[in-house]
Design a protein around this motif. Structure first.
Motif, PDB file in Angstrom:
ATOM      1  N   ASP A 139      -8.764   4.279  -6.142  1.00  0.00           N
ATOM      2  CA  ASP A 139      -7.624   3.738  -5.408  1.00  0.00           C
ATOM      3  C   ASP A 139      -7.607   2.210  -5.497  1.00  0.00           C
ATOM      4  O   ASP A 139      -6.545   1.598  -5.643  1.00  0.00           O
ATOM      5  CB  ASP A 139      -7.690   4.155  -3.935  1.00  0.00           C
ATOM      6  N   PHE A 195      -4.739  -0.002  -7.321  1.00  0.00           N
ATOM      7  CA  PHE A 195      -4.008  -1.024  -6.572  1.00  0.00           C
ATOM      8  C   PHE A 195      -4.125  -2.371  -7.272  1.00  0.00           C
ATOM      9  O   PHE A 195      -3.133  -3.119  -7.395  1.00  0.00           O
ATOM     10  CB  PHE A 195      -4.546  -1.121  -5.148  1.00  0.00           C
ATOM     11  N   SER A 238      -8.375   6.343   7.376  1.00  0.00           N
ATOM     12  CA  SER A 238      -7.685   5.998   6.122  1.00  0.00           C
ATOM     13  C   SER A 238      -8.613   5.276   5.163  1.00  0.00           C
ATOM     14  O   SER A 238      -8.571   5.507   3.942  1.00  0.00           O
ATOM     15  CB  SER A 238      -6.442   5.152   6.401  1.00  0.00           C
ATOM     16  N   GLU A 284       0.831  -1.197   0.000  1.00  0.00           N
ATOM     17  CA  GLU A 284       0.000   0.000   0.000  1.00  0.00           C
ATOM     18  C   GLU A 284       0.868   1.251   0.000  1.00  0.00           C
ATOM     19  O   GLU A 284       1.903   1.301   0.655  1.00  0.00           O
ATOM     20  CB  GLU A 284      -0.906   0.010   1.232  1.00  0.00           C
ATOM     21  N   ARG A 285       0.434   2.266  -0.731  1.00  0.00           N
ATOM     22  CA  ARG A 285       1.132   3.541  -0.718  1.00  0.00           C
ATOM     23  C   ARG A 285       0.826   4.296   0.569  1.00  0.00           C
ATOM     24  O   ARG A 285      -0.203   4.074   1.211  1.00  0.00           O
ATOM     25  CB  ARG A 285       0.730   4.392  -1.932  1.00  0.00           C
ATOM     26  N   VAL A 322      -6.375  -0.258   1.566  1.00  0.00           N
ATOM     27  CA  VAL A 322      -6.751  -0.510   0.175  1.00  0.00           C
ATOM     28  C   VAL A 322      -6.484  -1.955  -0.224  1.00  0.00           C
ATOM     29  O   VAL A 322      -7.216  -2.529  -1.052  1.00  0.00           O
ATOM     30  CB  VAL A 322      -6.024   0.470  -0.778  1.00  0.00           C
ATOM     31  N   LEU A 345     -10.566   6.442   1.162  1.00  0.00           N
ATOM     32  CA  LEU A 345     -10.336   5.702  -0.078  1.00  0.00           C
ATOM     33  C   LEU A 345     -11.462   5.952  -1.077  1.00  0.00           C
ATOM     34  O   LEU A 345     -12.628   6.064  -0.711  1.00  0.00           O
ATOM     35  CB  LEU A 345     -10.240   4.200   0.205  1.00  0.00           C
ATOM     36  N   ARG A 375      -2.734   5.300   2.038  1.00  0.00           N
ATOM     37  CA  ARG A 375      -3.775   4.447   1.442  1.00  0.00           C
ATOM     38  C   ARG A 375      -3.944   3.156   2.233  1.00  0.00           C
ATOM     39  O   ARG A 375      -4.332   2.129   1.682  1.00  0.00           O
ATOM     40  CB  ARG A 375      -3.435   4.137  -0.020  1.00  0.00           C
TER      41      ARG A 375
END
Length: 431
Positions: free
Chosen positions: A193, A197, A185, A60-61, A67, A189, A64
């Protein structure tokens, strides 16, 4: 008989009567770049297929978090030409079951079906559609996001959740393994996103396909080729960063729970590390062997400071944690923590006794066949071997590698991997 009932009946049967030897694992690569691991087993008319992607939470970035889990949940809830109800109905009609999950390293899709062609083919068609044409419907995205937020809010009221999150954050303060989803978080989203991903991570070069059951090698090759062909290509996969070892620390978190929750540990073990077997044997003696372990005897039996206490290693793509965990009365938290640290210190200095060593090896070797007594258990092992690129004879040599461990091996391995100057401690509710 109804196919689902037939599958459930077969599920409780043993796949094969195994001795200590593991199953024969065949390996190859599809034309699209997915790695395949296959065990042929005709004992029961069952086929198990697991597709693992390097798409865990560590991918995950920043910003994010959540996600990865949301993507894995949504991938099977709508494909081209089928909504989630139709997917469930088609699988139920042939007695097939779809499952899976996500952890730090990987996201998994697992299909269990009867192996007869008229049952197998429709089930695999559904799996292929899930891999190739997930739609991530906007209304389903909104619903599942809301569910995730609600589940997180509820989980964050529990002391064990607070302890675990603080513990992982302390062990991995600047590493992806230390990130976790929060209501904030996940609320932030957007559908884009999830789509991004999925596009970046659910690809053929990042896929490992494990197949176990009633198929020939030729049929398995065709199956794997069709599944992998449904996946897009992608650039090479970057390795997860190596975590830095944290400085020793202690964190106390207030909570109204009646018991205190204590966790101690540090990043310690990577998959494939040559010290793995020595650490497994040693940990059985320290805290992994239930009532025969040293921690249980000292902390629970002799002092009555906890109902249960355990320790374990969780090897990952990069060093995963060594952890000791226990719960105790709030008034006893400091005494329990002090004794736990003393037991660990003594084990690091002395290692196990010869009697403890032999008991650990006998149990680990004696119970080993139970880890391979069904198709599903074999699939779990084969998928792990494939994803983490372990030797194909890993299961064959497991008893031998356990038997070769000495007291000196355990002491050396623990000294290299469990260093008190990096041990983090979290106590929730111990005030």
């Amino acid at each position: 008989m109804n196919p689902l009932k037939l599958l459930l009946c077969f599920s409780v049967a043993l796949a094969v009567p195994l001795a200590h030897a593991g199953p024969t694992i065949e390996r190859w690569q599809t034309t699209s770049g997915a790695r395949v691991f296959f065990v042929e087993n005709h004992a029961l008319p069952i086929l198990d297929v697991q597709v693992d992607f390097a798409a865990g939470t560590a991918r995950e970035r920043e910003g994010r978090a959540g996600v990865a889990a949301l993507t894995r949940e949504l991938i099977a809830l709508g494909v081209a030409g089928m909504d989630e109800t139709q997917i469930a109905s088609r699988l139920a009609d042939v007695g097939a079951r779809l499952s899976g999950g996500v952890d730090m390293d990987r996201a998994s899709l697992t299909l269990r079906t009867l192996s007869m062609a008229d049952k197998r083919a429709p089930a695999l068609d559904v799996l292929r559609a899930i891999l190739s044409t997930p739609q991530f419907p906007a209304d389903v995205f909104d619903r599942e996001k809301a569910r995730s937020v609600a589940a997180l809010k509820e989980a964050l009221t529990r002391p064990e959740t607070l302890a675990s999150r603080a513990f992982w954050s302390a062990m991995y303060p600047s590493h992806p393994y230390g990130r976790y989803a929060t209501p904030e978080s996940v609320s932030a989203l957007e559908r884009v996103d999830v789509v991004a991903f999925h596009s970046a991570n659910y690809t053929a070069p990042r896929a490992t396909v494990a197949i176990v059951g009633d198929l020939s090698r030729t049929q398995a090759e065709a199956l794997a080729e069709e599944l992998a062909a449904a996946l897009p290509p992608a650039p090479g996969l970057a390795a997860i960063a190596v975590p830095e070892l944290p400085a020793a620390s202690e964190q106390r978190i207030s909570h109204p729970a009646q018991q205190a929750h204590l966790l101690l540990g540090l990043p310690a073990l990577k998959r494939g590390d040559p010290d793995f077997f020595a650490l497994v044997v040693g940990n059985y003696s320290l805290g992994g062997g239930g009532f025969v372990s040293r921690l249980m005897k000292e902390v629970r039996d002799k002092r009555g400071l906890a109902y249960s206490v355990h320790s374990y290693f969780l090897p990952l793509a990069q060093p995963g944690p060594f952890q000791i965990g226990l719960q105790t009365k709030k008034a006893q938290a400091d005494d329990a923590l002090k004794l736990t640290r003393e037991v660990l210190e003594g084990f690091l200095e002395q290692g196990p006794s010869e009697d403890e060593l032999q008991a650990a090896k006998q149990n680990l070797i004696g119970s080993f066949p139970l880890r391979l007594d069904s198709n599903r258990k074999i699939l779990d092992s084969v998928a792990l071997i494939g994803f983490y690129r372990l030797p194909l004879d890993y299961l064959d040599r497991y008893p031998e590698n356990i038997e070769q461990v000495s007291v000196a091996d355990v002491k050396g391995a623990f000294s290299r991997h469990v260093r008190p100057q990096h041990l983090v401690t979290v106590i929730v509710g111990g005030e």
